[in-house]
Enzyme design. Structure first.
Site, PDB file in Angstrom:
ATOM      1  N   ARG A 234     -42.602 -15.730 -19.291  1.00 40.91           N
ATOM      2  CA  ARG A 234     -42.433 -14.677 -18.275  1.00 40.91           C
ATOM      3  C   ARG A 234     -42.836 -13.290 -18.773  1.00 40.91           C
ATOM      4  NH1 ARG A 234     -36.756 -15.512 -15.387  1.00 40.91           N
ATOM      5  NH2 ARG A 234     -37.620 -13.866 -14.071  1.00 40.91           N
TER       6      ARG A 234
ATOM      7  N   PRO B 115     -32.141 -15.140 -24.487  1.00 44.12           N
ATOM      8  CA  PRO B 115     -31.720 -15.089 -25.903  1.00 44.12           C
ATOM      9  C   PRO B 115     -30.768 -13.920 -26.157  1.00 44.12           C
ATOM     10  CG  PRO B 115     -34.112 -15.238 -25.683  1.00 44.12           C
ATOM     11  CD  PRO B 115     -33.567 -14.958 -24.325  1.00 44.12           C
ATOM     12  N   GLU B 116     -29.672 -14.209 -26.806  1.00 47.22           N
ATOM     13  CA  GLU B 116     -28.718 -13.157 -27.169  1.00 47.22           C
ATOM     14  C   GLU B 116     -28.683 -13.035 -28.693  1.00 47.22           C
ATOM     15  OE1 GLU B 116     -25.327 -12.316 -25.081  1.00 47.22           O
ATOM     16  OE2 GLU B 116     -25.785 -13.511 -23.318  1.00 47.22           O
TER      17      GLU B 116
END
Ligand SMILES: [Zn+2]
Length: 291
Positions: free
Chosen positions: A133, A2-3
């Site tokens: 993760r 995600p940016e």
């Protein structure tokens, strides 16, 4: 990963469900590196608090709570924050997905990867923070407490100007690409958008920052803002595991000009897009269009 646009998309979708409301109940998974603040303390601290607003700082989300406390959220590599009304098969693992009949694939049940679960007072959907993760982060910040992660951030990437980039790049030997990724220069610029902005500006990612002209800095700043704003409009990028908070996949991946297009034809000149590792990050560019 995600940016900024994905984080901003998340913020816009989630804010109406949180802001002005009191957190009634918080459920967590067991202690892990996802929790900067231990989950038991997090539950204790958060329950009963009212969310005054939800802001974005670079790629962080910060919930400002009553009495000055803050909750810091970071999506990491695979984090997803969404409401219990979200539906998307991308929320499920490939194995889980495969074992379900098509009609059941639309329903999300909190699982072992759902590390945070908010129930708000007065009903409405629950808010989930899920991260397979666990590179995402959550931290409680007391009223008046400083936070290194937030304090070191430069101006937000959406407000970046050519002048700011020009000043930051003078005398710097690092590649312009690395300078753009430096969060103290501009907060929230990630790999995809740095590559795309440099293509728009016609500047090679490997060029020394100090050799980029004022005019080119203007071009990079304009390029950066336009790709970020465009990506926010389309709901964020769907690269990797990102899924928008309402369960809809973002649409920006179809508009990339260079990122992830190694070997494919440049959309401007037809030459093959090249890939080079700069500062341990892969960079994509056209050797003919970018100097
Ligand atoms: Zn080209």
């Amino acid at each position: 990963m995600p940016e900024l646009p994905e984080v901003e998309t998340t913020r816009r979708k989630i804010a109406p469900l949180l802001v002005g409301r009191r957190i009634e109940k918080v459920e967590t998974t067991r202690p892990s590196y996802f929790f900067i603040t231990p989950p038991a303390r997090l539950r204790r601290s958060l329950e009963g608090r009212t969310v005054e607003n939800l802001v974005r700082a670079g790629k962080y989300l910060v919930a400002n709570l009553d009495r000055g406390a803050r909750l810091l959220l970071h999506l990491g590599m695979t984090g997803q924050i969404f409401s219990s009304e979200a539906t998307s098969v991308r929320l499920l693992s490939a194995t889980a997905r495969a074992s379900l009949p098509p009609e059941a694939q639309q329903v999300f049940e909190p699982d072992e990867h759902t590390h945070l679960r908010f129930t708000m007072e007065g009903g409405g959907p629950q808010i989930f923070f899920r991260d397979v993760r666990k590179f995402g982060k959550v931290q409680w910040i007391e009223a008046g407490e400083h936070n290194l992660r937030l304090d070191r951030l430069g101006p937000d990437a959406l407000g970046v100007t050519g002048e700011l980039l020009f000043r930051a790049s003078r005398g710097r030997r690092v590649a312009i690409k690395s300078l753009l990724l430096d969060q103290s220069v501009a907060a929230g610029v990630g790999n995809i958008y740095a590559d795309e902005a440099l293509f728009i500006a016609g500047v090679r990612p490997g060029r020394g920052a100090r050799r980029v002209t004022r005019r080119e800095c203007e071009g990079i700043a304009t390029g950066l803002r336009s790709v970020l704003e465009r990506s926010i409009e389309t709901g964020g990028s769907s690269i990797s595991d990102y899924v928008a908070p309402d369960g809809q996949d973002g649409g920006y991946q179809d508009e990339r000009k260079v990122y992830g297009r190694t070997g494919e034809a440049c959309l401007r000149c037809g030459d093959a897009i090249r890939r080079r590792v700069i500062g341990q990050r892969s960079s994509h560019y056209c050797a003919r269009c970018q100097r």
